[in-house]
Structure formats: C-alpha cells, structure tokens
Write an enzyme that holds these catalytic residues in place. Sequence first.
Site, PDB file in Angstrom:
ATOM      1  N   HIS A  51      -4.514 -23.252  20.538  1.00 18.42           N
ATOM      2  CA  HIS A  51      -3.776 -23.361  19.267  1.00 18.42           C
ATOM      3  C   HIS A  51      -4.675 -23.141  18.048  1.00 18.42           C
ATOM      4  CE1 HIS A  51      -0.257 -23.890  17.082  1.00 18.42           C
ATOM      5  NE2 HIS A  51       0.045 -25.152  17.312  1.00 18.42           N
ATOM      6  N   ARG A  52      -5.988 -23.112  18.250  1.00 15.94           N
ATOM      7  CA  ARG A  52      -6.890 -22.793  17.141  1.00 15.94           C
ATOM      8  C   ARG A  52      -6.794 -21.310  16.776  1.00 15.94           C
ATOM      9  NH1 ARG A  52     -12.413 -24.765  19.756  1.00 15.94           N
ATOM     10  NH2 ARG A  52     -11.447 -23.500  21.420  1.00 15.94           N
TER      11      ARG A  52
END
Length: 550
Positions: free
Chosen positions: A523-524
């Site tokens: 999700h980064r």
Amino acid sequence: MSQQIELKIPDIGGHAGVDVIEVSVKVGDRVEKDDTLVTLETDKATMDVPAEAAGVVKEVRVKVGDKVGEGDVIVLLEAESAAAAPVAAPAAATPVAATPAAAPVAVAPAPVAAAPAAPAAAGGRQTLTVPDIGGHDGVDVIDVAVKAGDRIAVDDTLITLETDKATMDVPATAAGLVVEVKVRVGDKVGEGAAIVVIEAEGQAAASPAAAPAPVAAPAAVVTAPAASPVVAAAPRAVAPVDQVAFVSAHAGPSVRRLARELGVDLSKVSGTGRKNRITESDVKTFVKGVLQNPAAAVAAAPVNGSGLDLLPWPKVDFARFGPVTSEPLSRIKKISGANLSRNWVMIPHVTQFDEADITDMEAFRKQMGEELKADGVKLTPLAFLIKAAVKALQKFPAFNASLDGDNLVLKQYVNIGFAADTPNGLVVPVVKDADRKSLIEIAQETGVLAKKARDGKLLPGDMQGGCFSISSLGGIGGTAFTPIINAPEVAILGVSKSAIKPVWNGKEFAPRLMLPLSLSYDHRVIDGAAAARFTSYLSQVLGDIRRLML
C-alpha cells in the site's frame, strides 16, 4: 625471490567429498595471507578456506560443484615467500571500531562464562575444557576457531557451540601455544569436554581477579554516536538477536564470528556474495549504517514480539498434554520463514479479491493441449496466468516496480516468479523475460523449472530477478487467500480453485467457470483504486484471450 607453491585443503575435521559452493579467486588475482580462497559446505556447517601465503594466483584447480577433501590442491600460487603452515579454520576478522561515547543499539550473544583451566601438566601443558553451559549436554560444535600452532590469549574464542536456543562462543582461560585440538566441527560436547591442549605461558590460568565472571545477559554492543557531547546517552533496550534466523543466515564461520563480536544480527544483513552469501564487508556496511542511523536498528527489530511492544512468544511444554514428536525445519523453510516474517511485518499488505471468467480460456487450453501433446508440451493454466500477468504489468507499470528508499524503481523487463511446492518447502522459480516469450515457450519453461524445483536442482539464478509472483492453489482447493508479497516486489497474485457458477449474461443465468483471484499489494506504492483496475483488467484478459495478441 618468488616461488610457485600449491595451496591445499587443510584439515577440515575428517570430512571427505565436501562440496565447493564458492570460489573467491581467479587467475591473476593477488591474495594476501588469510584471504578466502574457496567456501566449503558440509551437512553440518559452511566453512571458508583461507590462503596460507600471499602471492599471485597462477592456476585455480577447483570449481563450484567439485567435491574435495584434505590435501586437495586449490590454487597454484606464485608466492613471495615460503608458504606458511597449513591452517584448518579462518582467523577471526578484525571488528569495526565503535565510537567511545555511544548508546547501545544492537546486542549479540555473550560468550559463555569461562571455566578454570585444568592444572598445568609437566612442561607447562594444560587442557582447556568446555565450561558450565547451563546444564546442556550433547551440544553441537559449529565452528573451531583455533588450530595447532596458533598462539592464543586469554578470552580468545576457541570454539562456537549451538544449542536449540542460542549460539555461544567458548573463550580461552589461559594464554599459550595450541599443541593439539581435541574437537572438530560436528562433534557434540558437554561441560568438562576437552577442547585444546596448550603450552601455557606464565601462569597456567587467569587469576581469580582477572577471570571473567559468568554472565547471563549479552555483553557485546554496536554503538552509535551520543546525542550530546555533554549529556551521556542512556542505554536503550533493543530486541536481542534472533538466534533462529542468525543460525539460518547464509554466512561462513569467520563472518558469524565477526557478527557476534559486533552484535550484528545476520538475519538483518543483506548478502552481496555468491548465492546471496553474507560477507565481512556486508556486516561492516550494516554496522556503519547503524552508526549513522540508530533508529534503523530499532525499526529492524526481530518479529518474534520483542522490540515491537508485544508480549514475548509463549513457552509451552507440549509434552505435558500428550505425546509429541519433534523434527527440524528444512533449510528452505528456515530461510523462507524468516523472509516471510520480515515481509509481513515490514510491508503494509492489502488484498484485492476478484473473479475471472475462464470458460473460453479453458476450452481453448484443452483443445490446444490435445494438439500439443504429441510434441510433449503440456499447456497448463499457469502459462495463461503468466501471459495475462505480463499484459497487466505492461498496462500498470507501478506493479512492475520495487521500492529503493524514497525512490520507485520501474523495471523495463518482465520476469514472473511462480510458487512451486516441493517436499522440502516452497520455492519460487522465475521465468525470465516472460514478455518476450510465447505461450508455448512459457509452458515449456515452467515445466522445466517445476521439475528442477521438485528434484532440488534449482540454481540460485533460477530464483532471482523476479518482478511479480503468482501463487496458484487451484489444483488443491480453496476460494480465496492472502498471499504474502515476495520482497522487493510490490505485489503478488494468489489463484484459488475455479468453480462453475451461474452468471447473468443480460438475458439469463448461464453456467460459467469462474477463477478466484487474490491480489496482495504494497500500500506504500499502490492504492486500492489501482489494485481494482489491475485485477479488473487481468480478469478481462483471462476472459478473452484474444486480448493477449494486442
């Protein structure tokens, strides 16, 4: 005056037919005394063989994959002086100096408490023995740090022992010249077992005032600069070294010894040597990084609960509740377990679920499979999944990337890894340049790689360079799962068992073969909208394989 000498395999504890897993020199290289020539691997340990003289390599007599024993010639060397006496084990590496005013940031296992040396025999000889090691018996010797002819000082490491709980160094209790070594790698010892016989210098053993007191807590530390030159930095509690991961790390004895001296957890060090082997340079680079950024040491704390403000792992005597058996983890499971733990904790996983209608794809696959059977080609669903993944990665390049600090590395090639189940554990062979290969070529290559995986014959290069991974459980079952990302990749596709379902086609419900997809992503790098678009496009490609030609 120069002369040519043969450097040979020294005494390696009676082992024969030992595998050469790395050759560190080539013709024309200049080597210094104690430089590593080759690395050997037995079923018990990995060991570096050092040069016993300095000079220029004129000929290399061994290669990776050879099996050698004591006395076999490694290299022909043009030496500047007569060769030194043969050695049996690499000397301890010189530790990196730490700054005096510093706060501890990482801790290594302390050496076991020194035991009194045996009374001096005639001629000043005495036997140094294994001290009290907490009641353990039959403890494995994983490293012998001295050889006959070595001169040792008090507290020099003699051997390294390994229990199921920890690794410990046994120090010398007296100084002198080693006359005889009584143990070898692979032996099992207990308290009182003889280690070496030495010709003692001066007093037979360290005086009571100088003898090291038994210690229960780790002692060696890697230090970082104090926050202020005026106010002393208070020691900060840091998670201890993860012993299981330390033992499974791919490093030789000399590197392990250096890591223990510096308090470095090898499970956190990235290896740059052959087969991702950790070198002394890797350890020193890691220490420099800690000195420059102490906070990174805390962020890289082991994932057994310590250092993360979690409760420690429960200790349970399972035998109290009924019969049990115990078996060691395979090497593959040890390595993959440590990697998976790191990936799960360090990467913020999110999983996107979707379904692909593969009715037409399966009909085409079976038809072509019959036609290709005569040519020995097995057209599996995995080949279609890889080909479809290539198209999706090309359309959404953020999924074909890796994080490098604050930068995103976008790859211009597409290498697809696929999880292969083997008797020893899970491995991930990689199909290189999948974007340049046809469906049939991918099917043939996955078949070859899968067989090599089952036979335990995969080479390191077969499992490196992946951009994206596929984990397919379709042949086993299940409706969905959350695969763990294979760092440094940023996404992985999980595939479950397809099933016939009624699907509305605008006029009626019709039976369609639906394939569950589970996309885990970092999700980064990737947000939910991008992940949904990726799985939606992937489903379209699998649903209409004509898109593979676009």
